[in-house]
Design an enzyme around this catalytic site. Structure first.
Site, PDB file in Angstrom:
ATOM      1  N   ILE A   1       0.832  -1.204   0.000  1.00  0.00           N
ATOM      2  CA  ILE A   1       0.000   0.000   0.000  1.00  0.00           C
ATOM      3  C   ILE A   1       0.866   1.253   0.000  1.00  0.00           C
ATOM      4  CG2 ILE A   1      -1.726   1.310   1.286  1.00  0.00           C
ATOM      5  CD1 ILE A   1      -2.835  -1.345   2.305  1.00  0.00           C
TER       6      ILE A   1
ATOM      7  N   ASP B   1      10.959   2.595   6.721  1.00  0.00           N
ATOM      8  CA  ASP B   1      10.476   1.223   6.756  1.00  0.00           C
ATOM      9  C   ASP B   1      11.505   0.370   7.486  1.00  0.00           C
ATOM     10  OD1 ASP B   1       8.337  -0.701   5.152  1.00  0.00           O
ATOM     11  OD2 ASP B   1      10.268  -1.691   5.485  1.00  0.00           O
TER      12      ASP B   1
ATOM     13  N   THR C   1      -4.884   5.672   7.386  1.00  0.00           N
ATOM     14  CA  THR C   1      -5.809   4.686   6.835  1.00  0.00           C
ATOM     15  C   THR C   1      -5.359   3.275   7.201  1.00  0.00           C
ATOM     16  OG1 THR C   1      -4.577   4.573   4.749  1.00  0.00           O
ATOM     17  CG2 THR C   1      -6.379   6.174   4.870  1.00  0.00           C
TER      18      THR C   1
ATOM     19  N   ARG D   1      -4.497   1.481  10.830  1.00  0.00           N
ATOM     20  CA  ARG D   1      -5.224   0.844  11.918  1.00  0.00           C
ATOM     21  C   ARG D   1      -5.530   1.872  12.993  1.00  0.00           C
ATOM     22  NH1 ARG D   1      -6.534  -2.286   9.011  1.00  0.00           N
ATOM     23  NH2 ARG D   1      -6.304  -4.556   8.925  1.00  0.00           N
TER      24      ARG D   1
ATOM     25  N   GLU E   1     -13.467   1.094  17.031  1.00  0.00           N
ATOM     26  CA  GLU E   1     -14.456   0.880  15.966  1.00  0.00           C
ATOM     27  C   GLU E   1     -15.369  -0.283  16.361  1.00  0.00           C
ATOM     28  OE1 GLU E   1     -13.047   0.453  11.979  1.00  0.00           O
ATOM     29  OE2 GLU E   1     -11.434   1.906  12.252  1.00  0.00           O
TER      30      GLU E   1
ATOM     31  N   HIS F   1     -13.772   3.920   7.661  1.00  0.00           N
ATOM     32  CA  HIS F   1     -12.997   2.717   7.351  1.00  0.00           C
ATOM     33  C   HIS F   1     -13.383   2.151   5.980  1.00  0.00           C
ATOM     34  CE1 HIS F   1     -10.671  -0.805   9.380  1.00  0.00           C
ATOM     35  NE2 HIS F   1     -10.348  -0.679   8.094  1.00  0.00           N
ATOM     36  N   ILE F   2     -13.198   2.975   4.956  1.00  0.00           N
ATOM     37  CA  ILE F   2     -13.581   2.582   3.598  1.00  0.00           C
ATOM     38  C   ILE F   2     -12.365   2.433   2.679  1.00  0.00           C
ATOM     39  CG2 ILE F   2     -15.879   3.601   3.756  1.00  0.00           C
ATOM     40  CD1 ILE F   2     -14.732   6.014   2.139  1.00  0.00           C
TER      41      ILE F   2
ATOM     42  N   ALA G   1     -10.387   0.098   1.673  1.00  0.00           N
ATOM     43  CA  ALA G   1     -10.381  -0.998   0.699  1.00  0.00           C
ATOM     44  C   ALA G   1     -11.740  -1.205   0.055  1.00  0.00           C
ATOM     45  CB  ALA G   1      -9.932  -2.292   1.374  1.00  0.00           C
TER      46      ALA G   1
END
Length: 321
Positions: free
Chosen positions: A157, A176, A244, A246, A275, A293-294, A296
């Site tokens: 992602i 990373d 976006t 967690r 949530e 939480h959209i 995906a």
């Protein structure tokens, strides 16, 4: 072999599984009835997204389960290691939603940069009576081109988000734990893909240099926020934060403070602590762009999730079907 797709499955995925001889049940079963339903209906395959939790009690009390699949990337709603220790195959579809989440991130960047989230709140109620004042209030937006996007977590992602950002003319920096260098392919219509190589930076450098910061990391094992008060304080004054990934990856209380004292120019949240009942106070902060939480949740991503999950199940279980 019976499959319970408790959080739904695309028609394409269902068709592929039925064609391979599986029986697919899409009835939504509540969490407290899940174990009984699985046992009473001889369910051997359980498919979930983020709503259904598959904890140790499910693995312990459902001895007939052979496979648990997560349609999506993160599997923090499943006790993965425990399930595998019980001999259950536990798998996900990590690549299916990358484009959809990346596009939501870039959409939030545009929204924050041009105050779209705020003007859309107030135009319906004040657009007629206070048009000029709203115009003045929201005319100081910025352009994305030339700005720096910082990415925390350069997995699938993160890389898809980087490709979109580079295509918008943004600079990209990232941090990373395992990737010191990545090559980002950029696809422009009618042209051959080009590749841009990026070098990893430290978290502090990313925080300090980013105009926009986006998170693409799994939930942390210790449950602690990756971006808390200290990290927010290291971000550029007036910069923007997007989560976006967690709920809990960002300390929501610290975020409220950073927004209210003006240190951050704004933030966008698609995921929340607790949530599906997020903090009501967060919903009232003007500087926050909010989605439920959209990340995906696009038609294309759901089709890819369904087909990828069907392919995995057929590959691993079709002999027994």
């Amino acid at each position: 072999m019976k499959i319970l797709a408790n959080d739904g499955l695309s028609k394409e995925g269902i068709d592929a599984l039925q064609h391979a001889g599986f029986k697919v049940i899409t009835e939504g079963v509540s969490q407290d009835q899940l174990i009984a339903f699985i046992n009473q209906n001889d369910i051997e395959v359980l498919l979930v997204r983020s709503a259904t939790k598959v904890r140790q009690d499910v693995f312990d009390q459902c001895p007939g389960l052979k496979f648990v699949g997560r349609g999506g990337v993160g599997m923090d709603n499943i006790d993965v290691a425990y399930g595998r220790s019980k001999g259950v195959l536990v798998m996900n579809t990590p690549g299916a939603s990358s484009i959809s989440v990346a596009e939501l991130v870039i959409g939030h960047c545009f929204s924050l940069a041009r105050f779209l989230h705020q003007s859309n709140r107030y135009m319906p109620t004040q657009g007629v009576s206070e048009f000029k004042s709203l115009k003045k209030k929201y005319e100081a937006g910025i352009e994305l081109r030339g700005k720096t996007l910082g990415i925390v977590g350069m997995g699938r992602i993160g890389q898809a988000t980087a490709a979109y950002a580079l295509g918008c003319g943004m600079k990209v920096v990232y941090v990373d734990r395992s990737k010191s260098e990545v090559a980002i392919p950029i696809q422009i219509a009618h042209l051959d893909p080009i590749s841009v190589t990026l070098q990893a930076s430290s978290l502090d450098d990313v925080l300090a240099s980013s105009d926009f910061l986006t998170l693409h990391i799994p939930a942390q094992a210790n449950g602690q926020a990756v971006i808390g008060q200290a990290e927010l304080g290291k971000m550029k004054k007036g910069s923007f934060l997007i989560n976006t990934a967690r709920g809990g990856s960002v300390d929501e209380e610290a975020l409220k403070v950073a927004l209210r004292n003006g240190h951050l120019g704004g933030a966008a949240l698609d995921v929340f602590v607790n949530e599906p009942t997020p903090d009501a106070e967060l919903m009232t902060i003007d500087a926050l762009a909010l989605t439920p939480h959209i990340g995906a949740a696009t038609a294309e991503a759901q089709d890819r999730v369904g087909l990828e999950m069907a392919s995995i199940i057929i590959e691993h279980l079709s002999i027994k079907a």
